[in-house]
Scaffold this active site. Structure first.
Site, PDB file in Angstrom:
ATOM      1  N   LYS A 114       0.818  -1.215   0.000  1.00  0.00           N
ATOM      2  CA  LYS A 114       0.000   0.000   0.000  1.00  0.00           C
ATOM      3  C   LYS A 114       0.849   1.261   0.000  1.00  0.00           C
ATOM      4  O   LYS A 114       0.468   2.264  -0.595  1.00  0.00           O
ATOM      5  CB  LYS A 114      -0.942   0.012   1.206  1.00  0.00           C
ATOM      6  CG  LYS A 114      -2.116  -0.927   1.033  1.00  0.00           C
ATOM      7  CD  LYS A 114      -3.243  -0.550   1.973  1.00  0.00           C
ATOM      8  CE  LYS A 114      -4.409  -1.507   1.818  1.00  0.00           C
ATOM      9  NZ  LYS A 114      -5.456  -1.289   2.807  1.00  0.00           N
ATOM     10  N   LYS A 207      -4.855 -10.114  -6.969  1.00  0.00           N
ATOM     11  CA  LYS A 207      -6.039 -10.212  -6.107  1.00  0.00           C
ATOM     12  C   LYS A 207      -7.139  -9.263  -6.581  1.00  0.00           C
ATOM     13  O   LYS A 207      -6.840  -8.142  -7.010  1.00  0.00           O
ATOM     14  CB  LYS A 207      -5.594  -9.830  -4.683  1.00  0.00           C
ATOM     15  CG  LYS A 207      -6.558 -10.152  -3.587  1.00  0.00           C
ATOM     16  CD  LYS A 207      -5.990  -9.715  -2.243  1.00  0.00           C
ATOM     17  CE  LYS A 207      -5.964  -8.205  -2.097  1.00  0.00           C
ATOM     18  NZ  LYS A 207      -5.647  -7.727  -0.751  1.00  0.00           N
ATOM     19  N   LYS A 210     -10.469  -3.412  -4.397  1.00  0.00           N
ATOM     20  CA  LYS A 210     -11.187  -2.146  -4.601  1.00  0.00           C
ATOM     21  C   LYS A 210     -10.307  -1.120  -5.296  1.00  0.00           C
ATOM     22  O   LYS A 210     -10.801  -0.207  -5.942  1.00  0.00           O
ATOM     23  CB  LYS A 210     -11.560  -1.544  -3.243  1.00  0.00           C
ATOM     24  CG  LYS A 210     -12.646  -2.259  -2.509  1.00  0.00           C
ATOM     25  CD  LYS A 210     -12.732  -1.710  -1.079  1.00  0.00           C
ATOM     26  CE  LYS A 210     -13.574  -2.627  -0.228  1.00  0.00           C
ATOM     27  NZ  LYS A 210     -13.418  -2.374   1.213  1.00  0.00           N
TER      28      LYS A 210
HETATM   29  P1  TYM Z   1     -10.702  -5.374   3.667  1.00  0.00           P
HETATM   30  O1  TYM Z   1     -11.667  -4.260   3.904  1.00  0.00           O
HETATM   31  O2  TYM Z   1      -9.595  -5.167   2.701  1.00  0.00           O
HETATM   32  O3  TYM Z   1     -11.470  -6.671   3.213  1.00  0.00           O
HETATM   33  C1  TYM Z   1     -12.574  -7.167   3.946  1.00  0.00           C
HETATM   34  C2  TYM Z   1     -12.561  -8.687   3.946  1.00  0.00           C
HETATM   35  O4  TYM Z   1     -12.605  -9.186   2.612  1.00  0.00           O
HETATM   36  C3  TYM Z   1     -11.520 -10.079   2.400  1.00  0.00           C
HETATM   37  N1  TYM Z   1     -11.058  -9.923   1.013  1.00  0.00           N
HETATM   38  C4  TYM Z   1     -10.934 -10.944   0.144  1.00  0.00           C
HETATM   39  N2  TYM Z   1     -11.165 -12.253   0.273  1.00  0.00           N
HETATM   40  C5  TYM Z   1     -10.952 -13.039  -0.817  1.00  0.00           C
HETATM   41  N3  TYM Z   1     -10.521 -12.542  -2.008  1.00  0.00           N
HETATM   42  C6  TYM Z   1     -10.273 -11.227  -2.168  1.00  0.00           C
HETATM   43  N4  TYM Z   1      -9.853 -10.763  -3.356  1.00  0.00           N
HETATM   44  C7  TYM Z   1     -10.470 -10.360  -1.057  1.00  0.00           C
HETATM   45  N5  TYM Z   1     -10.331  -9.027  -0.878  1.00  0.00           N
HETATM   46  C8  TYM Z   1     -10.690  -8.785   0.399  1.00  0.00           C
HETATM   47  C9  TYM Z   1     -10.451  -9.669   3.386  1.00  0.00           C
HETATM   48  O5  TYM Z   1      -9.571 -10.723   3.657  1.00  0.00           O
HETATM   49  C10 TYM Z   1     -11.287  -9.268   4.582  1.00  0.00           C
HETATM   50  O6  TYM Z   1     -11.635 -10.409   5.338  1.00  0.00           O
HETATM   51  N6  TYM Z   1      -7.713  -5.172   7.622  1.00  0.00           N
HETATM   52  C11 TYM Z   1      -8.998  -5.641   7.159  1.00  0.00           C
HETATM   53  C12 TYM Z   1     -10.185  -5.096   7.938  1.00  0.00           C
HETATM   54  C13 TYM Z   1     -10.115  -5.273   9.407  1.00  0.00           C
HETATM   55  C14 TYM Z   1     -10.329  -6.462  10.129  1.00  0.00           C
HETATM   56  C15 TYM Z   1     -10.188  -6.110  11.498  1.00  0.00           C
HETATM   57  C16 TYM Z   1     -10.645  -7.770   9.744  1.00  0.00           C
HETATM   58  C17 TYM Z   1      -9.840  -4.296  10.313  1.00  0.00           C
HETATM   59  N7  TYM Z   1      -9.907  -4.785  11.570  1.00  0.00           N
HETATM   60  C18 TYM Z   1     -10.347  -7.072  12.486  1.00  0.00           C
HETATM   61  C19 TYM Z   1     -10.782  -8.726  10.758  1.00  0.00           C
HETATM   62  C20 TYM Z   1     -10.632  -8.365  12.107  1.00  0.00           C
HETATM   63  C21 TYM Z   1      -9.164  -5.218   5.714  1.00  0.00           C
HETATM   64  O7  TYM Z   1      -8.587  -4.274   5.279  1.00  0.00           O
HETATM   65  O8  TYM Z   1     -10.103  -5.889   5.065  1.00  0.00           O
END
Ligand code: TYM
Length: 345
Positions: A114, A207, A210
């Site tokens: 990032k 991957k 967004k």
């Molecule tokens: P974020 O917002 O990027 O994504 C949310 C969830 O979607 C999953 N994900 C995917 N799974 C499969 N294939 C993909 N291409 C894909 N893109 C995203 C992510 O693995 C995630 O589960 N850091 C985290 C948010 C967060 C969080 C937490 C999660 C903040 N605090 C505490 C669990 C527990 C994030 O940026 O997810």
């Protein structure tokens, strides 16, 4: 203050959610509601680790909340809220900033991706992001964290933080009445299903994300049927027909991805999908994929839109969830202060 099975997870309100978020994480969130106490968060404080337009951020927080509900999260059963309304997240993150080591954060691949080349210009928040994530989970002493594969490293860090906190303050933890010396549990990642890593529709080695500049690379949970059809039709493939066994997907990332998506969408394994479509050309497989995707996603898009027409109701859901979240996290933070030696009144 027993440790009991509890689920926590969250998504960032940056842009609209996509198929990766849905199949990689949310499908498991919905399932876990049936058996566990669940807390699901819209992680708005994580979103601002990179600059967000304030009006757009407000809209995105509501839209992700609406998508949670539209996809099947029940705000009466589970706790649904946005992170910034529960101050404990930021408070506990500070304590964890003092527990985690620089070396640990330096290893985080997501920060490197990032921040890109110009790391000096990245915010301090982006660097400390995993500590806030550990705080999200451990503020509720959560034991299970359903996420996609890309969050695995962050989860390992959360486990390291929990362990180091327990070690650093062992004597104090015991003195506070936790006789086994364990205050924080080691949260377990729940990374399951045929689509734990959904890839871009334009490039099977990247991957689905967004932040990909090409909207054709992902299916958004807000896409209508025509848009879904167009994106699937244009999805990159190779010239071979589908293999009849999973081993045949090994060196074919695009085929592997589409089969995984179909499997997750239909609640099947990849083996089962290949039993039906092995030997067929992509054109007929894509038709079936469009049908499955539209049947599954269109109702979510419609319901999200309906819920978005009443933002006050969404805000009410978030206020209620935040209050319930505070009731759990508040006493945990009080104990953390007692353990660390901070005076509270
Ligand atoms: P974020 O917002 O990027 O994504 C949310 C969830 O979607 C999953 N994900 C995917 N799974 C499969 N294939 C993909 N291409 C894909 N893109 C995203 C992510 O693995 C995630 O589960 N850091 C985290 C948010 C967060 C969080 C937490 C999660 C903040 N605090 C505490 C669990 C527990 C994030 O940026 O997810």
């Amino acid at each position: 203050m027993q440790i009991t099975p509890r689920v926590f997870s969250g998504m960032q309100p940056t842009g609209s959610l996509h198929l990766g978020n849905y199949l990689g994480a949310m499908v498991n969130w919905i399932e876990l509601q049936k058996t566990h106490e669940c807390i699901y968060c819209v992680v708005d404080l994580h979103a601002i680790t990179v600059w967000q337009d304030p009006d757009e951020l407000r809209r995105a927080i509501r839209q992700v909340t609406a998508a949670y509900i539209a996809a099947g999260l029940d705000p009466k059963k589970s706790v649904l809220f946005n992170q910034s309304q529960v101050a404990v997240h930021a408070e506990l993150a500070w304590v964890f900033n003092c527990v985690a080591r620089l070396g640990w954060l330096n290893r985080m691949t997501q920060f490197k991706e990032k921040a890109g080349k110009d790391r000096e210009q990245a915010s301090v928040g982006l660097y400390a992001y995993p500590n806030l994530m550990a705080a999200d989970i451990l503020a509720y002493r959560a034991t299970h964290v359903p996420v996609g594969e890309d969050q695995k490293q962050h989860l390992e860090l959360a486990r390291d933080i929990a362990q180091k906190f327990n070690n650093d303050f062992k004597t104090s933890i015991v003195a506070q009445g936790f006789v086994d010396g364990i205050f924080f549990p080691q949260p377990d990642p729940v990374i399951t299903g045929p689509a734990t890593r959904v890839m871009s529709l334009r490039d099977g080695t990247k991957k689905m994300s967004k932040s990909d500049p090409s909207d054709l690379s992902r299916i958004n949970l807000t896409d209508d049927a025509d848009t879904i059809a167009k994106k699937v039709q244009k999805a990159k493939t190779d010239p071979e027909p589908l293999p009849s066994e999973v081993a045949g997907l090994a060196a074919r990332p695009e085929a592997d991805n589409l089969v995984g998506i179909h499997a997750a969408m239909a609640g099947q394994s990849k083996e089962a999908v290949l039993r039906d479509y092995g030997g067929q050309q992509f054109s007929s497989f894509k038709k079936a994929l469009v049908e499955a995707a539209v049947a599954r996603l269109s109702p979510i898009a419609d319901e999200t839109q309906r819920l978005m027409s009443d933002p006050a109701e969404i805000d009410r859901v978030l206020a209620d969830g935040s209050q319930r979240a505070r009731a759990i996290a508040g006493p945990v933070m009080d104990k953390v202060k007692d353990i660390v030696g901070l005076i509270r009144s």
